[in-house]
Every structure is written in structure tokens, then in C-alpha cells.
Design a protein around this motif. Structure first.
Motif, PDB file in Angstrom:
ATOM      1  N   VAL A  93      -6.974   1.466  -4.995  1.00 53.89           N
ATOM      2  CA  VAL A  93      -5.922   1.960  -4.101  1.00 53.89           C
ATOM      3  C   VAL A  93      -6.247   3.372  -3.633  1.00 53.89           C
ATOM      4  CG1 VAL A  93      -3.502   2.667  -3.975  1.00 53.89           C
ATOM      5  CG2 VAL A  93      -4.099   0.480  -5.018  1.00 53.89           C
ATOM      6  N   SER A 148      -6.946   4.170   0.127  1.00 56.22           N
ATOM      7  CA  SER A 148      -5.788   4.837   0.728  1.00 56.22           C
ATOM      8  C   SER A 148      -6.093   6.245   1.219  1.00 56.22           C
ATOM      9  CB  SER A 148      -4.626   4.901  -0.272  1.00 56.22           C
ATOM     10  OG  SER A 148      -4.117   3.637  -0.556  1.00 56.22           O
ATOM     11  N   ASN A 155      -5.095   7.791   4.667  1.00 53.96           N
ATOM     12  CA  ASN A 155      -4.039   8.813   4.690  1.00 53.96           C
ATOM     13  C   ASN A 155      -4.481  10.054   5.453  1.00 53.96           C
ATOM     14  OD1 ASN A 155      -3.225   8.020   1.255  1.00 53.96           O
ATOM     15  ND2 ASN A 155      -2.363   7.157   3.110  1.00 53.96           N
ATOM     16  N   TRP A 163      -3.078  -4.358  -0.687  1.00 49.84           N
ATOM     17  CA  TRP A 163      -2.792  -3.796   0.633  1.00 49.84           C
ATOM     18  C   TRP A 163      -1.314  -3.438   0.772  1.00 49.84           C
ATOM     19  CZ3 TRP A 163      -6.451  -1.883   3.456  1.00 49.84           C
ATOM     20  CH2 TRP A 163      -7.724  -2.417   3.402  1.00 49.84           C
ATOM     21  N   ILE A 211      -1.011   0.080   0.002  1.00 54.89           N
ATOM     22  CA  ILE A 211      -1.824   0.988   0.812  1.00 54.89           C
ATOM     23  C   ILE A 211      -1.250   1.199   2.210  1.00 54.89           C
ATOM     24  CG2 ILE A 211      -4.110   1.282   1.866  1.00 54.89           C
ATOM     25  CD1 ILE A 211      -5.241  -0.323  -0.519  1.00 54.89           C
ATOM     26  N   ALA A 254       1.032   4.582   4.656  1.00 55.36           N
ATOM     27  CA  ALA A 254      -0.281   5.124   5.007  1.00 55.36           C
ATOM     28  C   ALA A 254      -0.229   6.564   5.503  1.00 55.36           C
ATOM     29  CB  ALA A 254      -0.951   4.240   6.067  1.00 55.36           C
ATOM     30  N   TYR A 307      -1.255  13.245  -1.599  1.00 52.09           N
ATOM     31  CA  TYR A 307      -1.367  11.788  -1.472  1.00 52.09           C
ATOM     32  C   TYR A 307      -1.865  11.163  -2.773  1.00 52.09           C
ATOM     33  CZ  TYR A 307      -0.563  11.613   3.605  1.00 52.09           C
ATOM     34  OH  TYR A 307      -0.001  11.669   4.859  1.00 52.09           O
ATOM     35  N   HIS A 334       0.125   8.381  -5.001  1.00 50.06           N
ATOM     36  CA  HIS A 334      -0.376   7.034  -5.300  1.00 50.06           C
ATOM     37  C   HIS A 334      -0.492   6.814  -6.811  1.00 50.06           C
ATOM     38  CE1 HIS A 334      -1.046   5.810  -1.219  1.00 50.06           C
ATOM     39  NE2 HIS A 334      -1.873   6.815  -0.967  1.00 50.06           N
TER      40      HIS A 334
END
Length: 297
Positions: free
Chosen positions: A86, A90, A94, A147, A150, A154, A208, A212
Motif C-alpha cells: 500500500v 500509494s 499521493n 486498491w 489506495i 489518493a 501520507y 496509511h
């Protein structure tokens, strides 16, 4: 000889310094002791730990059994693998989307900028809600897939505004000269803008990445297969859900019961250490990047 003015502290200043020092030391202790307790508990013997309900200053019967069990357990290993996937997918998405949005927000002459900006800002304060988002994820075929962790989040509009402010600090003459030399917007973003705002990008990567890493709610909604759960959901199962997920994949000799308490603390350490190691490398960029990208009044 030069004369130096020596400022003598009054009794009030000395009392303030002493009280302030004691208060800060107490604050540091309150902040660090829970982490120290978890670390000591993770290396303790399960029986001796349960027999010591009070403060913990050192491991009770040093034992690495909980770590050995945790590292060979399939769900903890798959949880690590999933969160790394991820993060690896990601973070580039991002940063690229945030950079593009920040570049657009910082642009001065753009067609229909005000209505587009209003729509972007609207999404910062209002969203469709949990159920419409869930239905949207299912209809797009993202359900029970990484997904789903993700794509829906985003880009953060708040981070895009930080990026926008950092870009506005770059002199217009740089981008104008690049335009004259024949560069397009993509080239300007990646060859001029990006290198100049790297401290802000480092801060956004941290924002970010931590987001996550700590996220568990989205996976609890969209992921049904336990082998696709990220590390935080596995950790939640260990700490809150009576280890139901963990027990469902226990080994044949069922060593879970031997470390029922200590494995909880070892799982916390395993899920926290990577972030603690990463932060010092980004700390030097943090203050500078946050100040460069601070939202102007």
C-alpha cells in the motif's frame, strides 16, 4: 576589554526555571513511560507479567518467545507485506496528484479557476458519507482489494494547499524563463518546482505515510480476506477482538496461549518501530517544510 552585561536572575526567575524543568521532565516521563512499558512487557515472560500488575521497570523473566511467534505467524507477516505494498503504490500517487493540484492552485491565469477551486475546496469539508463511498468502492470492483485502500484517498486537499503555498514561494521568473525556453508544464513541475520544494514534499510524504500506516477503518470496511489485511488491522485483532483473526491462523502446536499477553505488546512494537526509525531521517525537513508550506493568511 569588552564589557559584558551579565543579567542576574532573580529569585522568581530561578523558581520559574526549577518548576518549568520539573514540569517538562514529568511531561517527558508521562510521554515515554507507556512506550517503555510496552517494550519491557514484550520481552517478559507471560506468567510473570500477569503476576506483576503494577509499574514495570524491566522485563519480567526475559523471553523472546512472543517475538519468535509473531515473526513466524502468517497474518502478521502478510499484514506487513500488505502495508508495504500500500505504501509503495500509494505514496507516488499521493505526491504526484498533490503536486499537480498544488501547481494548479498556485497558477495565476487559468480558465475557470474559481469554480474549479470552489469544487475542490467543497470536497475538503463535505463528502458523500460512508455508505455511498462503500457502494462506490463495490461498483468500481475495488472491494476486497488493496486498491480500495489506495485509490479512494489518493489526495488530500489540505496537503494540496500546503503544496500550493510552497509553490507560490518560488519566483515567477523561473517558470517564465522555462516557458520562454520551450518547457511545458510537466517539465516545469518535475525539473523546476519539485527540486525546489523537496522539504515540503518530505513533510507530505511523512503525512501520507503515517496516515496509511495507522489506517485500519477502511480495511475493516472493504477487506474480507484476512490475508489482505494491513498490519494495523491485525494488531487491532490482537488487542481488541480477543485475537480471533490471529487464532484462526494459529499453528498446529497452538503456541498463542503461551504468549497470550506478551504477544500483544510484541505486535505493538513490531508495528511501531518502522515509523520510529523513519522519523529521524525526515525530521530535518519537517520544520523547514512545514514553515515553507504554511498556509498564508
Amino acid at each position: 576589554m569588552a564589557n559584558y552585561n551579565i543579567i542576574k536572575k532573580t529569585k522568581g526567575d530561578i523558581v520559574f526555571d526549577v518548576v518549568n524543568t520539573i514540569f517538562m521532565l514529568a511531561l517527558v516521563f508521562i510521554t515515554l513511560y507507556p512506550m517503555y512499558y510496552v517494550l519491557c512487557a514484550s520481552f517478559s515472560n507471560n506468567v510473570k507479567l500477569l503476576a506483576n500488575p503494577g509499574a514495570l521497570w524491566y522485563p519480567q523473566g526475559f523471553n523472546l518467545g512472543a517475538y519468535k511467534l509473531a515473526f513466524k505467524h502468517p497474518l502478521l507477516l502478510s499484514g506487513y507485506k500488505n502495508i508495504l505494498i500500500v505504501l509503495g503504490v500509494s505514496l507516488p500517487i499521493n505526491i504526484i496528484l498533490t503536486l499537480f493540484c498544488g501547481y494548479f492552485l498556485a497558477a495565476k491565469r487559468v480558465l475557470f479557476k474559481k469554480p474549479i477551486l470552489a469544487i475542490i475546496m467543497f470536497t475538503m469539508f463535505f463528502n458523500g458519507g460512508m455508505i455511498p463511498t462503500y457502494l462506490n468502492v463495490r461498483s468500481l470492483g475495488l472491494f476486497n482489494s488493496l486498491w480500495a485502500l489506495i485509490l479512494p484517498g489518493a489526495m488530500s486537499v489540505y496537503n494540496a494547499i500546503i503544496c500550493k503555498t510552497a509553490i507560490e514561494g518560488i519566483p515567477d521568473s523561473l517558470t517564465e524563463s522555462a516557458y520562454i525556453d520551450g518547457a511545458n508544464d510537466i517539465l516545469i513541475i518535475f525539473r523546476i518546482i519539485l527540486p525546489l520544494i523537496m522539504p515540503t514534499i518530505a513533510v507530505l510524504l511523512l503525512y501520507y505515510g503515517i496516515g496509511h500506516w495507522n489506517s485500519w477503518f477502511s480495511a475493516s470496511l472493504y477487506i474480507q480476506d484476512n490475508t489482505k489485511l494491513p498490519i494495523q488491522n491485525v494488531l487491532r485483532a490482537v488487542l481488541i477482538a480477543n485475537s480471533n483473526i490471529l487464532n484462526s491462523a494459529a499453528t498446529e502446536d497452538d503456541q498463542i496461549n503461551q504468549f497470550a499477553e506478551t504477544i500483544k505488546y510484541s505486535a505493538i512494537v513490531i508495528s511501531t518501530v518502522p515509523v520510529l526509525f523513519l522519523y529521524p531521517f525526515l525530521q530535518k525537513y519537517f520544520v523547514k517544510g512545514a514553515l515553507i508550506g504554511a498556509v498564508k493568511g
